[in-house]
Design an enzyme around this catalytic site. Structure first.
Site, PDB file in Angstrom:
ATOM      1  N   HIS A 183       0.757  -1.078  -0.376  1.00 45.54           N
ATOM      2  CA  HIS A 183      -0.020  -0.018  -0.211  1.00 45.54           C
ATOM      3  C   HIS A 183       0.415   0.585   0.328  1.00 45.54           C
ATOM      4  O   HIS A 183       1.327   1.465   1.365  1.00 45.54           O
ATOM      5  CB  HIS A 183      -0.653  -0.207   0.957  1.00 45.54           C
ATOM      6  N   HIS A 217       1.727   5.449  -1.390  1.00 46.99           N
ATOM      7  CA  HIS A 217       1.445   6.354  -2.702  1.00 46.99           C
ATOM      8  C   HIS A 217       2.358   7.436  -3.305  1.00 46.99           C
ATOM      9  O   HIS A 217       3.109   7.809  -2.307  1.00 46.99           O
ATOM     10  CB  HIS A 217       0.485   7.500  -1.579  1.00 46.99           C
ATOM     11  N   LYS A 258      -9.067  -0.648  -6.270  1.00 45.90           N
ATOM     12  CA  LYS A 258      -9.219   0.022  -4.717  1.00 45.90           C
ATOM     13  C   LYS A 258     -10.949   0.872  -4.756  1.00 45.90           C
ATOM     14  O   LYS A 258     -11.077   1.314  -5.141  1.00 45.90           O
ATOM     15  CB  LYS A 258      -8.159   1.148  -4.867  1.00 45.90           C
ATOM     16  N   HIS A 295     -10.478   0.124   1.614  1.00 39.71           N
ATOM     17  CA  HIS A 295     -10.841   1.746   2.408  1.00 39.71           C
ATOM     18  C   HIS A 295     -11.916   1.043   3.530  1.00 39.71           C
ATOM     19  O   HIS A 295     -13.094   2.004   2.543  1.00 39.71           O
ATOM     20  CB  HIS A 295     -10.785   3.157   1.691  1.00 39.71           C
ATOM     21  N   HIS A 316      -4.780  -1.156   5.791  1.00 34.90           N
ATOM     22  CA  HIS A 316      -5.130  -0.026   6.790  1.00 34.90           C
ATOM     23  C   HIS A 316      -5.817  -0.091   7.927  1.00 34.90           C
ATOM     24  O   HIS A 316      -5.933   0.647   8.688  1.00 34.90           O
ATOM     25  CB  HIS A 316      -4.196   1.730   6.401  1.00 34.90           C
ATOM     26  N   ASP A 339       1.060   2.410   3.266  1.00 36.87           N
ATOM     27  CA  ASP A 339       0.302   3.643   3.706  1.00 36.87           C
ATOM     28  C   ASP A 339       1.402   5.076   3.379  1.00 36.87           C
ATOM     29  O   ASP A 339       0.074   6.065   3.804  1.00 36.87           O
ATOM     30  CB  ASP A 339      -1.248   3.756   4.413  1.00 36.87           C
TER      31      ASP A 339
HETATM   32  O1  DOR Z   1      -4.535   8.947   5.238  1.00 43.89           O
HETATM   33  C1  DOR Z   1      -4.077   8.784   3.812  1.00 43.89           C
HETATM   34  N1  DOR Z   1      -3.779   9.415   2.948  1.00 43.89           N
HETATM   35  N2  DOR Z   1      -5.375   7.403   4.205  1.00 43.89           N
HETATM   36  C2  DOR Z   1      -5.574   7.806   3.198  1.00 43.89           C
HETATM   37  O2  DOR Z   1      -6.809   6.676   2.756  1.00 43.89           O
HETATM   38  C3  DOR Z   1      -5.440   8.780   1.926  1.00 43.89           C
HETATM   39  C4  DOR Z   1      -4.081   9.150   2.156  1.00 43.89           C
HETATM   40  C5  DOR Z   1      -3.495  10.259   1.070  1.00 43.89           C
HETATM   41  O3  DOR Z   1      -3.674   9.609  -0.314  1.00 43.89           O
HETATM   42  O4  DOR Z   1      -2.629  10.957   1.289  1.00 43.89           O
HETATM   43 ZN    ZN Z   2      -3.856   4.676   0.919  1.00 46.36          ZN
END
Ligand code: DOR
Ligand code: ZN
Length: 353
Positions: free
Chosen positions: A18, A20, A107, A144, A182, A255
């Site tokens: 996971h 980003h 997702k 999520h 998460h 995450d």
């Molecule tokens: O804290 C988070 N940030 N939770 C998420 O589900 C998305 C993520 C983000 O993309 O910034």
């Molecule tokens: Zn995330």
């Protein structure tokens, strides 16, 4: 720096299920740190705009690969794994095309649940056919798991997400492979444990190390704000028990979610904590804190790959714990701005050799 090593372990190269990466000018920051720590990363599709079909994924992958090449010239083994962002209008054809292209997972963001989720699903009925198709062809659903209705307390959003969203999906599609992403609560841990082997969960390093006091006591700490929000100490302990228990249903998903300092330190700050710069080091700390460092490798490098049906990484890495520790960078360049990474300016002890 005093470099005396207190302990060390060698583990198979971990994967992050996971992550980003963000997009375009932000990629060099996220890719740089991820490729030093992981063999593969599941790339979250909540970019701007989101990754909604095979073409989006193909283009996104090539942008990430360009960034990888900027750091390593020869063929690099680091592999970003693409996912699709489900919307109310995702079609069966798009799912089949994505599967043919090699995309392993989609997702489900409930609309409005988190960062860049405004294109997300407004009612799970709208993705009925999509879920049925995914179940049939063996594509993994990443959830999520939080309800968005304002009648629910923010600390209960995950608990009700299980009741209102996840249970109905599991009942209707018993053969669909699902990752509850998460997880943050004792209820989440118990739920996943009691499901069959089709259901697993990722756990972040920040939810293993922090609770809501770290967000709220002594003043609001915007850099500790993420979604699902940090929970109680009871919840944190339950996550740590699950992660270190050797239960194959629980595996690593950072995450890691970067936002610029301006977007965090303002009247309506973004949700997300950047941990990519010390991701595996933080997990090592969490496991070591409870005397379970020997359980890290399964969690970081085996259980996730097994669940996704991927071969294990072959390379190994060495993690070492210093007696005195070292200082984490205070801020990190992020596009034209900077981000404040977790533990920025603080001392940590674990590092990768
Ligand atoms: O804290 C988070 N940030 N939770 C998420 O589900 C998305 C993520 C983000 O993309 O910034
Ligand atoms: Zn995330």
């Amino acid at each position: 720096m005093n470099c005396k090593v207190e302990k060390e372990i060698e583990i198979l190269l971990p994967d992050d299920f996971h992550h980003h990466f963000r997009d375009n000018k932000y990629l060099d920051t996220t890719v740089f740190y991820a490729m030093q720590r992981f063999g593969r990363c599941i790339a979250m599709p909540n970019t701007v705009p989101p990754i909604r079909n095979k073409n989006d994924a193909e283009n996104y992958l090539s942008r990430i690969r360009e960034s990888i090449k900027r750091f390593i010239k020869k063929e690099n083994k680091f592999e970003p794994l693409m996912t699709l962002y489900l919307t109310d209008v995702t079609t069966e054809e798009e799912i089949l095309e994505a599967k043919n292209y090699g995309i392993l997972a989609c997702k489900l963001y409930p609309a409005g649940a988190t960062t860049n989720s405004n294109f997300g699903v407004t009612d799970i009925k709208n993705i009925d056919l999509v879920l049925k198709t995914m179940e049939r062809i063996g594509m993994i659903l990443l959830v999520h798991c939080e309800v968005t209705d304002s009648k629910y307390d923010i600390f209960d959003r995950e608990k009700y997400g299980i009741e209102i969203m996840l249970k109905p999906i599991i009942n209707k599609y018993p053969n669909l492979k699902i990752v509850m992403e998460h997880i943050t609560t004792k209820e989440g841990v118990e739920f996943v444990k009691n499901c069959n082997d089709k259901v697993a969960a990722t756990i972040t390093a920040h939810h293993l190390l922090y609770n809501r006091n770290d967000l709220l006591v002594g003043g609001i700490k915007p850099h500790m704000y993420c979604l699902p929000i940090l929970k109680s100490e009871i919840d944190r302990k339950s996550l740590l028990d699950a992660a270190t228990s050797g239960n194959k249903k629980f595996f690593l998903g950072t995450d890691s979610a970067p936002h610029s300092i301006e977007n965090k330190e303002c009247a309506c700050g973004c949700a997300g904590i950047f941990t990519g710069h010390i991701a595996i080091e933080l997990y090592a700390e969490a496991f070591d804190n409870v005397g379970k460092i020997d359980m890290l490798e399964n969690f970081s490098s085996r259980f996730g790959a097994n669940f996704y049906g991927l071969p294990l990484n072959k390379k190994k890495i060495k993690l070492k714990k210093l007696v005195t520790g070292y200082k984490v960078e205070e801020k990190i360049k992020f596009g034209e701005s900077f981000l404040k990474p977790l533990r920025g300016g603080e001392i940590i002890k674990w590092f990768i050799e």
